[in-house]
Design an enzyme around this catalytic site. Structure first.
Site, PDB file in Angstrom:
ATOM      1  N   ASP A   1      -2.211 -31.761 -17.278  1.00 59.62           N
ATOM      2  CA  ASP A   1      -0.762 -31.573 -17.328  1.00 59.62           C
ATOM      3  C   ASP A   1      -0.111 -32.400 -16.218  1.00 59.62           C
ATOM      4  O   ASP A   1      -0.522 -32.325 -15.064  1.00 59.62           O
ATOM      5  CB  ASP A   1      -0.400 -30.095 -17.144  1.00 59.62           C
ATOM      6  CG  ASP A   1       1.068 -29.872 -17.430  1.00 59.62           C
ATOM      7  OD1 ASP A   1       1.480 -30.087 -18.581  1.00 59.62           O
ATOM      8  OD2 ASP A   1       1.816 -29.518 -16.495  1.00 59.62           O
TER       9      ASP A   1
ATOM     10  N   ASP B   1       6.342   2.717   5.476  1.00 63.02           N
ATOM     11  CA  ASP B   1       5.224   2.244   6.306  1.00 63.02           C
ATOM     12  C   ASP B   1       5.360   2.837   7.704  1.00 63.02           C
ATOM     13  O   ASP B   1       6.390   3.446   8.038  1.00 63.02           O
ATOM     14  CB  ASP B   1       5.176   0.702   6.339  1.00 63.02           C
ATOM     15  CG  ASP B   1       3.734   0.190   6.455  1.00 63.02           C
ATOM     16  OD1 ASP B   1       2.954   0.784   7.227  1.00 63.02           O
ATOM     17  OD2 ASP B   1       3.391  -0.793   5.782  1.00 63.02           O
TER      18      ASP B   1
ATOM     19  N   GLY C   1       7.144   6.180   8.455  1.00 71.00           N
ATOM     20  CA  GLY C   1       6.355   7.407   8.342  1.00 71.00           C
ATOM     21  C   GLY C   1       4.893   7.116   8.088  1.00 71.00           C
ATOM     22  O   GLY C   1       4.501   5.972   7.861  1.00 71.00           O
ATOM     23  N   ASP C   2       4.102   8.198   8.145  1.00 68.13           N
ATOM     24  CA  ASP C   2       2.662   8.104   7.899  1.00 68.13           C
ATOM     25  C   ASP C   2       2.395   8.760   6.551  1.00 68.13           C
ATOM     26  O   ASP C   2       2.727   9.940   6.363  1.00 68.13           O
ATOM     27  CB  ASP C   2       1.943   8.856   9.034  1.00 68.13           C
ATOM     28  CG  ASP C   2       0.432   8.834   8.873  1.00 68.13           C
ATOM     29  OD1 ASP C   2      -0.038   8.726   7.724  1.00 68.13           O
ATOM     30  OD2 ASP C   2      -0.272   8.941   9.892  1.00 68.13           O
ATOM     31  N   PHE C   3       1.818   8.007   5.606  1.00 68.08           N
ATOM     32  CA  PHE C   3       1.723   8.593   4.262  1.00 68.08           C
ATOM     33  C   PHE C   3       0.713   9.729   4.151  1.00 68.08           C
ATOM     34  O   PHE C   3       0.643  10.416   3.152  1.00 68.08           O
ATOM     35  CB  PHE C   3       1.554   7.548   3.150  1.00 68.08           C
ATOM     36  CG  PHE C   3       0.497   6.492   3.350  1.00 68.08           C
ATOM     37  CD1 PHE C   3      -0.816   6.823   3.608  1.00 68.08           C
ATOM     38  CD2 PHE C   3       0.841   5.141   3.224  1.00 68.08           C
ATOM     39  CE1 PHE C   3      -1.777   5.841   3.761  1.00 68.08           C
ATOM     40  CE2 PHE C   3      -0.120   4.146   3.376  1.00 68.08           C
ATOM     41  CZ  PHE C   3      -1.440   4.493   3.647  1.00 68.08           C
TER      42      PHE C   3
ATOM     43  N   ARG D   1      -3.152  -2.894  -2.112  1.00 63.89           N
ATOM     44  CA  ARG D   1      -4.173  -3.145  -1.085  1.00 63.89           C
ATOM     45  C   ARG D   1      -4.248  -1.995  -0.072  1.00 63.89           C
ATOM     46  O   ARG D   1      -4.426  -2.218   1.126  1.00 63.89           O
ATOM     47  CB  ARG D   1      -3.871  -4.442  -0.318  1.00 63.89           C
ATOM     48  CG  ARG D   1      -3.943  -5.707  -1.159  1.00 63.89           C
ATOM     49  CD  ARG D   1      -3.801  -6.921  -0.268  1.00 63.89           C
ATOM     50  NE  ARG D   1      -3.988  -8.160  -0.980  1.00 63.89           N
ATOM     51  CZ  ARG D   1      -3.007  -8.858  -1.531  1.00 63.89           C
ATOM     52  NH1 ARG D   1      -1.768  -8.403  -1.479  1.00 63.89           N
ATOM     53  NH2 ARG D   1      -3.255  -9.994  -2.138  1.00 63.89           N
TER      54      ARG D   1
END
Ligand SMILES: Cc1cn([C@H]2C[C@H](O)[C@@H](COP(=O)(O)OP(=O)(O)OP(=O)(O)O)O2)c(=O)[nH]c1=O
Length: 613
Positions: free
Chosen positions: A88, A477, A503-505, A520
């Site tokens: 191409d 995050d 925040g902390d999940f 990820r």
């Protein structure tokens, strides 16, 4: 008559050119190749914006053209040809990709853009080797691209229209044909002329050398690594044992004893066909070029890291070529050391060396300078400063297992601002390359709000809002990450249509959302932590989008191997297969888990559940 032995290697194979281009047909048949022509039906409609570089787009289009033909021929006869070639050609100027004009006005727009300026012509080429076993088609793709720079003279409107009225522009990328009337528009050309006409024959031959003639020890002393082997003129070429001399064998092809033992059966790319080493001691085994490259691989990585760290690619970005001495002055390093590093970068394809000095290749301009949208400079720096050290513990991690190694010298806390930003740059670079593909892997239009857990700089969130303007997206995050997100936004400020929540999940309340995204993230954690996280989100949403490299049944793709070891040395996480991910998601109430590929390094899974009451 065939001039290049490498073309001869294809003479006894069934070769198909997947192209309707008369120029490609002409170039290849003039080179002595025998082939059938089966024009591809692949619609050239890939989303250009989703490719990091123009040549990546050209390569992918070439690949899809060739694959379409290989699969169609296999379906028809249950036997694909041995080799399918696709190509191409595109013209690029100022970041814009020009293909064939749709009408005269379009041709005028293209030619006016090129008028008086320099532009690049890229041809992407894919060589697909097909192997049919028990009616199953196995395909192996080799690909490359070539760039040629073309400068147009200042042309009058009258001349442009006269040229357009000749009809020549209509089936040609950029709206001109350098090989015919269009040649009159061109002031100079830098690079392979045939590449502009539609097929980079020289690079194609070099690629065949790479595929069909892995260098032997004695060859290495005579032949420069990437050159075509000494050009012989011969008529009777054969891959079949004993049928004439094999140019790869030099002058002894006709001798019996030796020819038998050392007969070169290196017929194709590694993996598709075996080699035949007798191991009698009379002839050495095939030269293990790939293995040696692997053994030396760490040196190449380190050279790349050091060049990034010393900002070589920033110094050379978008500028005129510079001599080693000038670069050494700018990066505050010795001239002799700099020169050696620069030459290594040339050998690695990161720099080009001309009479006027060194300059970045396009790859380096786009990915290794620190400020580009698709820069991987941050990832290279994190690999140098962080992963390099961790990998010195690989042996320990393998001996004792991830959990034993973890905690001893595992992930260093990302404390200093410098380290935090370096981590974010690395994540941002990777996310930018895949965000669009992840965002478009499934139709997400039924969701009204989404929360990207561990979404870092918001690269994926931005791609989602571009694709689904009505979707309300929150990036969640750690506070120390959210604190720095502003400097990663294109306008240098947080966009109004996306929110960032710190925040902390595992601990804090999660923002309400219809769709939770984990890109990820899950591979970083062992199963119990994955379950903890999934149970926190599962009761609150209608769907979950997980982006990870999914392990396949066949031996892992090269791209996922370093990542798997990465996880071994630094976390307790691991890559997982589709059944494993599906099991985890189904255990938390997600149904109909579907998989889509998002490039070589990432896959996307979507699971849904009845919306919470
Ligand atoms: C710039 C330039 C392009 N071209 C041609 C080469 C290609 O044929 C064409 C670009 O379109 P392509 O899409 O690369 O090829 P094609 O449509 O002709 O054939 P196929 O897709 O079936 O392989 O432009 C010239 O012939 N001369 C030139 O100077």
């Amino acid at each position: 008559m065939v001039l290049s032995p490498v073309i001869g290697k294809l003479l006894h194979k069934r070769v198909v050119l997947a192209s309707a281009s008369p120029r490609r047909r002409e170039i290849l048949s003039h080179a002595g190749l025998r082939f059938e022509v089966v024009p591809s039906r692949f619609k050239e409609k890939l989303d250009k914006a989703s490719f990091p570089t123009p040549y990546a787009y050209a390569i992918e289009t070439a690949k899809q053209k060739a694959l379409e033909v290989a699969r169609r021929m296999h379906q028809k006869d249950l036997r694909a040809p041995d080799v399918v070639i696709g190509a191409d050609t595109i013209v690029t100027i100022g970041g814009l990709i020009l293909e064939k004009p749709v009408d005269k006005q379009d041709a005028y727009r293209m030619l006016s853009r090129l008028n008086g300026k320099e532009h690049s012509v890229f041809t992407g080429v894919a060589i697909v080797h097909c192997c049919t076993t028990d009616a199953q088609l196995d395909l192996e793709v080799s690909e490359f691209h070539e760039e040629t720079t073309v400068k147009f003279s200042e042309l009058s409107e009258e001349l442009l229209w006269e040229y357009i009225d000749s009809g020549e522009p209509m089936d040609k990328a950029g709206g001109y044909g350098i090989q015919a009337l269009g040649g009159m528009l061109v002031e100079h050309v830098r690079g392979d002329f045939l590449n502009v006409v539609g097929f980079p024959l020289n690079h194609f031959c070099k690629k065949l050398v790479e595929l069909y003639y892995p260098p032997r020890r004695e060859d290495l002393q005579r032949v420069k690594h990437d050159s075509i082997p000494a050009v012989d003129t011969f008529e009777n070429l054969s891959d079949v044992e004993g049928s004439g001399s094999d140019p790869a064998q030099g002058d002894d092809g006709g001798g019996h004893g030796r020819a038998e033992a050392g007969g070169d059966k290196r017929q194709g790319p590694a993996g598709m066909q075996g080699t035949d080493s007798t191991g009698t001691g009379e002839s050495p085994p095939p030269f293990p070029a790939g293995l040696l490259e692997l053994i030396d691989g760490f040196k190449a990585s380190k050279a790349l890291f050091v060049a990034c760290k010393l900002n070589v690619f920033d110094v050379l970005k978008d500028g005129a070529p510079l001599k080693a001495m000038d670069i050494a002055g700018k990066i505050d390093a010795s001239v002799c050391g700099t020169e050696r590093l620069l030459d290594v970068c040339v050998a690695l394809g990161l720099l080009e060396k001309t009479d006027r000095g060194y300059r970045n290749t396009e790859l380096a301009d786009v990915h290794l300078a620190s400020d580009g949208e698709y820069s991987l400079h941050g990832l290279a720096m994190r690999s140098n400063d962080h992963f390099w050290n961790l990998f010195t513990d690989l042996e320990l991690a393998v001996r004792e297992g991830a959990s034993a190694a973890f905690g001893r010298k595992a992930e260093e806390p990302v404390q200093s601002k410098h380290k935090k930003l370096q981590f974010m740059r690395a994540m941002h670079g990777l996310a930018m390359l895949t965000a669009h593909q992840v965002a478009t892997a499934f139709d997400l239009s039924r969701f009204t709000s989404a929360c990207d857990l561990g979404g870092c700089t918001g690269a994926l969130a931005r791609a989602l809002t571009q694709e689904y303007p009505r979707l309300k997206v929150t990036v969640f995050d750690l506070p120390e990450v959210i604190e720095h997100v502003t400097c990663f936004q294109p306008e240098g400020r947080r966009p109004d249509w996306m929110s960032f929540t710190p925040g902390d999940f595992f601990k804090d309340d999660l923002p309400e959302a219809d769709l939770y995204i984990l890109s990820r993230i899950l591979h970083e954690w062992p199963d119990d932590k994955v379950c903890e996280l999934l149970s926190r989100v599962s009761s609150r949403c209608g769907g979950i989008l997980v982006a990870e490299k999914v392990l396949e049944d066949k031996p892992a793709a090269r791209g996922s191997l370093p990542s798997s070891l990465n996880l071994l040395v630094r976390t307790q996480g691991r890559e997982r297969s589709l059944p494993e991910y599906r099991g985890l998601l189904e255990r938390h109430g997600f149904r109909d888990v579907r998989l889509a590929h998002a490039g070589d390094r990432l896959d996307v899974m979507l699971g849904t559940r009845a919306s919470p009451p």
